[in-house]
Design a protein around this motif. Sequence first.
Motif, PDB file in Angstrom:
ATOM      1  N   ARG A  14       0.826  -1.223  -0.023  1.00  0.00           N
ATOM      2  CA  ARG A  14      -0.111  -0.222  -0.107  1.00  0.00           C
ATOM      3  C   ARG A  14       0.910   1.171   0.044  1.00  0.00           C
ATOM      4  O   ARG A  14       2.125   1.100   0.275  1.00  0.00           O
ATOM      5  CB  ARG A  14      -0.833   0.186   1.309  1.00  0.00           C
ATOM      6  CG  ARG A  14      -0.158   0.189   2.403  1.00  0.00           C
ATOM      7  CD  ARG A  14      -0.913   0.525   3.769  1.00  0.00           C
ATOM      8  NE  ARG A  14      -0.254   0.511   5.012  1.00  0.00           N
ATOM      9  CZ  ARG A  14      -0.116   1.522   5.553  1.00  0.00           C
ATOM     10  NH1 ARG A  14      -0.266   2.671   5.036  1.00  0.00           N
ATOM     11  NH2 ARG A  14       0.862   1.613   6.603  1.00  0.00           N
ATOM     12  N   LYS A  19      -4.769   9.082   4.250  1.00  0.00           N
ATOM     13  CA  LYS A  19      -6.013   9.102   3.458  1.00  0.00           C
ATOM     14  C   LYS A  19      -6.151   7.557   3.029  1.00  0.00           C
ATOM     15  O   LYS A  19      -6.985   7.107   2.783  1.00  0.00           O
ATOM     16  CB  LYS A  19      -5.864   9.995   2.473  1.00  0.00           C
ATOM     17  CG  LYS A  19      -6.954  10.070   1.227  1.00  0.00           C
ATOM     18  CD  LYS A  19      -6.690  11.053   0.153  1.00  0.00           C
ATOM     19  CE  LYS A  19      -7.962  11.325  -0.741  1.00  0.00           C
ATOM     20  NZ  LYS A  19      -7.852  12.267  -1.889  1.00  0.00           N
ATOM     21  N   THR A  20      -4.771   7.024   2.246  1.00  0.00           N
ATOM     22  CA  THR A  20      -4.980   5.739   1.850  1.00  0.00           C
ATOM     23  C   THR A  20      -5.337   4.816   3.157  1.00  0.00           C
ATOM     24  O   THR A  20      -6.234   3.798   2.895  1.00  0.00           O
ATOM     25  CB  THR A  20      -3.444   5.089   1.542  1.00  0.00           C
ATOM     26  OG1 THR A  20      -3.149   6.217   0.468  1.00  0.00           O
ATOM     27  CG2 THR A  20      -3.687   3.832   0.837  1.00  0.00           C
ATOM     28  N   THR A  22      -7.518   5.331   5.501  1.00  0.00           N
ATOM     29  CA  THR A  22      -8.980   5.442   5.724  1.00  0.00           C
ATOM     30  C   THR A  22      -9.654   4.638   4.507  1.00  0.00           C
ATOM     31  O   THR A  22     -10.678   4.007   4.725  1.00  0.00           O
ATOM     32  CB  THR A  22      -9.238   6.907   5.801  1.00  0.00           C
ATOM     33  OG1 THR A  22      -8.610   7.553   6.759  1.00  0.00           O
ATOM     34  CG2 THR A  22     -10.810   7.100   5.956  1.00  0.00           C
ATOM     35  N   GLN A  23      -9.119   4.664   3.371  1.00  0.00           N
ATOM     36  CA  GLN A  23      -9.661   4.166   2.120  1.00  0.00           C
ATOM     37  C   GLN A  23      -9.749   2.534   2.461  1.00  0.00           C
ATOM     38  O   GLN A  23     -10.739   1.684   2.221  1.00  0.00           O
ATOM     39  CB  GLN A  23      -9.010   4.474   0.918  1.00  0.00           C
ATOM     40  CG  GLN A  23      -9.474   5.841   0.732  1.00  0.00           C
ATOM     41  CD  GLN A  23      -8.659   6.452  -0.584  1.00  0.00           C
ATOM     42  OE1 GLN A  23      -7.786   5.622  -1.000  1.00  0.00           O
ATOM     43  NE2 GLN A  23      -9.118   7.606  -1.123  1.00  0.00           N
ATOM     44  N   LEU A  24      -8.482   2.000   2.887  1.00  0.00           N
ATOM     45  CA  LEU A  24      -8.457   0.469   3.109  1.00  0.00           C
ATOM     46  C   LEU A  24      -9.359   0.063   4.196  1.00  0.00           C
ATOM     47  O   LEU A  24      -9.787  -0.925   4.114  1.00  0.00           O
ATOM     48  CB  LEU A  24      -6.893   0.301   3.598  1.00  0.00           C
ATOM     49  CG  LEU A  24      -5.887   0.618   2.242  1.00  0.00           C
ATOM     50  CD1 LEU A  24      -4.348   0.438   3.059  1.00  0.00           C
ATOM     51  CD2 LEU A  24      -6.098  -0.741   1.560  1.00  0.00           C
ATOM     52  N   ASP A  26     -12.248   1.289   4.896  1.00  0.00           N
ATOM     53  CA  ASP A  26     -13.474   1.343   4.413  1.00  0.00           C
ATOM     54  C   ASP A  26     -13.665   0.023   3.321  1.00  0.00           C
ATOM     55  O   ASP A  26     -15.057  -0.434   3.294  1.00  0.00           O
ATOM     56  CB  ASP A  26     -13.800   2.555   3.480  1.00  0.00           C
ATOM     57  CG  ASP A  26     -13.839   3.739   4.259  1.00  0.00           C
ATOM     58  OD1 ASP A  26     -14.099   3.575   5.269  1.00  0.00           O
ATOM     59  OD2 ASP A  26     -13.600   4.610   3.647  1.00  0.00           O
ATOM     60  N   THR A  27     -12.809  -0.733   3.123  1.00  0.00           N
ATOM     61  CA  THR A  27     -12.839  -1.864   2.242  1.00  0.00           C
ATOM     62  C   THR A  27     -12.398  -3.254   3.151  1.00  0.00           C
ATOM     63  O   THR A  27     -12.143  -4.310   2.603  1.00  0.00           O
ATOM     64  CB  THR A  27     -11.898  -2.060   1.171  1.00  0.00           C
ATOM     65  OG1 THR A  27     -10.473  -1.828   1.604  1.00  0.00           O
ATOM     66  CG2 THR A  27     -12.328  -0.711   0.223  1.00  0.00           C
TER      67      THR A  27
END
Length: 231
Positions: A14, A19-20, A22-24, A26-27
Amino acid sequence: MKQPEPYILEGEIREPGSKTSTQLRDTLRIPAVLYGPKIDNNIHFSVNEADLDKILAVSQTKLQLLTIDGKEYKTLLKKVEYDPITDRALHADFYVLDPEIPVKLSVPIRLKGIAKGVRDSGGRIFQPLRIVRINVVPDKIPALFELDISNLGIGDSLNVSELDLEGIEPLDEQTRTIVTIAPPKSDKVFTSALEEDDELEEAIAGAEEAAEGEEAAPEAGESEEAGEPKE
């Protein structure tokens, strides 16, 4: 002494950054970092949240065979950060073990059996020490320590020196008490004996205070190596 069984874990590279991360999340993937004595640059990756939850569900030293980008590492789950409200894992640190470099760990202690002082006399078990700190090379890392308390009577105790410490350096004093069998509070048969045995009375009182005021233990398997990685 029980040996840990490494958990097979897959990681995905990764980009570092909040920001990255947080996106992770979420998944349902948890951002993580890999580092160690022979890792030149920290490796930023993510793991499946369900896999991390399975590892954390077991109260013992946590070792993993971690594969990232086709390369396998033998690792120790050193630290996990949690959301203070949801208690969900937010970030994990994995330490790459080197077979020649000892690591400092906190390992849980599990009691086995029913003490005869409890079974036959209604005594009470006090365990003021539930985690023991050790220094150990990777191939000697224990999953946990087990102590058989079956033969303990009223007033008997076990200390750190009675753990299976072959090839392991304890960092806690070997005279520290792990478990003590105290008399039943309601049984007056033991009152006179306690009054005559000040040393036993003090030992039991100290065990009670330690049991009631014990701070939260560090995560089992948590390494105490210096130098924390950054997100």
